[in-house]
Design a protein around this motif. Sequence first.
Motif, PDB file in Angstrom:
ATOM      1  N   THR A 183     -81.815  87.422  33.021  1.00 62.67           N
ATOM      2  CA  THR A 183     -82.402  86.977  34.293  1.00 62.67           C
ATOM      3  C   THR A 183     -83.525  87.929  34.696  1.00 62.67           C
ATOM      4  OG1 THR A 183     -80.699  88.221  35.467  1.00 62.67           O
ATOM      5  CG2 THR A 183     -80.283  85.878  35.108  1.00 62.67           C
ATOM      6  N   ALA A 186     -84.470  88.034  38.470  1.00 63.47           N
ATOM      7  CA  ALA A 186     -83.451  88.280  39.500  1.00 63.47           C
ATOM      8  C   ALA A 186     -83.650  89.655  40.124  1.00 63.47           C
ATOM      9  CB  ALA A 186     -82.063  88.183  38.894  1.00 63.47           C
ATOM     10  N   PRO A 243     -78.275  82.363  31.290  1.00 67.87           N
ATOM     11  CA  PRO A 243     -77.332  82.071  32.374  1.00 67.87           C
ATOM     12  C   PRO A 243     -76.655  80.709  32.249  1.00 67.87           C
ATOM     13  CG  PRO A 243     -79.314  83.064  33.263  1.00 67.87           C
ATOM     14  CD  PRO A 243     -79.586  82.792  31.811  1.00 67.87           C
ATOM     15  N   TRP A 263     -74.815  89.773  39.260  1.00 72.65           N
ATOM     16  CA  TRP A 263     -75.462  88.525  38.831  1.00 72.65           C
ATOM     17  C   TRP A 263     -75.207  87.445  39.871  1.00 72.65           C
ATOM     18  CZ3 TRP A 263     -72.791  84.383  35.653  1.00 72.65           C
ATOM     19  CH2 TRP A 263     -73.680  83.379  35.272  1.00 72.65           C
ATOM     20  N   ALA A 266     -79.817  81.600  40.877  1.00 71.31           N
ATOM     21  CA  ALA A 266     -81.248  81.731  41.173  1.00 71.31           C
ATOM     22  C   ALA A 266     -81.550  81.457  42.640  1.00 71.31           C
ATOM     23  CB  ALA A 266     -82.045  80.773  40.288  1.00 71.31           C
TER      24      ALA A 266
END
Length: 329
Positions: A183, A186, A243, A263, A266
């Motif tokens: 990610t 992120a 993901p 985590w 989104a």
Amino acid sequence: MKILILGGTAFLSAATARQAVGRGHQVTCLARGTSSRPPEGTAWVHADRDLGIDAYAGVAGEWDAVIDVSRQPGQVRDALQTLGERAGLWTFVSTVSVYTDDATPGQDESAALHPPLQADTYTDPEQYGPAKVACEAAVIESVGDRAHISRAGLIVGPGDVSDRFGYWPARFARGGRVLVPDTPDALTQVIDVDDLAGWLLDSAENRTAGILNAVGDPLPLSQLLDMVAQVAGDHDQQVRIDPAFLVEHGVEYWAGPRSLPLWLPAEYRGFGCRSNAAAGAAGMQLRPLVETAQRSLSYERQLGLDRDRRAGLSVDDELELLSEWSKRS
């Protein structure tokens, strides 16, 4: 200063009590003490806040500062009813979970809040944010401009047993191939427990009132994991996994069994990117994140790198996922 800490036996409240004693303040902790005692050098009022206003019968006199970390509106209201008029600055440790919009990065303290919880207590984790909103409202209504609302982000460092951060330094220290989410966009932000404790005390000493986000500086999750891996002595054995594959194989976000801490989906990009500009302007100091990672790793070694965890992947789960991923890629 005379400081009353409603708590003082665990994590943030204990760290705050230790620092306050170290600064030469007269510190009293009101706590049950069922699992641990307040730090050495503090006075201890044994009390269970679930008993209502009777819990404060042993607290006499006036206080330069009161610091409350509760998450239950009823407890906060009872404390304010009995102690509010006898306090100088009233600090309430809240959370960025009070905000409704977790998608928009960079929001400050003016962002919209959840409706306050109407009940005195909450049991459903989904009510955590609304419960803290209700607590904030009670504090402001009771003490007005003597209120300091500190909206904290994810608190990490020595004393954190949630595994929402400590999982990573412990996992990298164990070595081998480490499964991480792929990610790159992120964002995440954490605050060291001792930085937050220091901020609470600085604010009490300086009579800093108002509503302020007590969060760390945001940075890409991938960058944080690279840094933690270096601290742990890992030699670039990260396996970055899509993901979508993780979700398909039942890996949970953020916390809990079979999860990947830090985590998030989104659509939660804003959750790891709240503005801390106001607190910074008011004097909040943050240590380098690499130091927090080092402190967290030392604490994880004390607890045991291979211990059972509240969050993260078990050894078997990680091996299973890595095996399945290798078949696809």
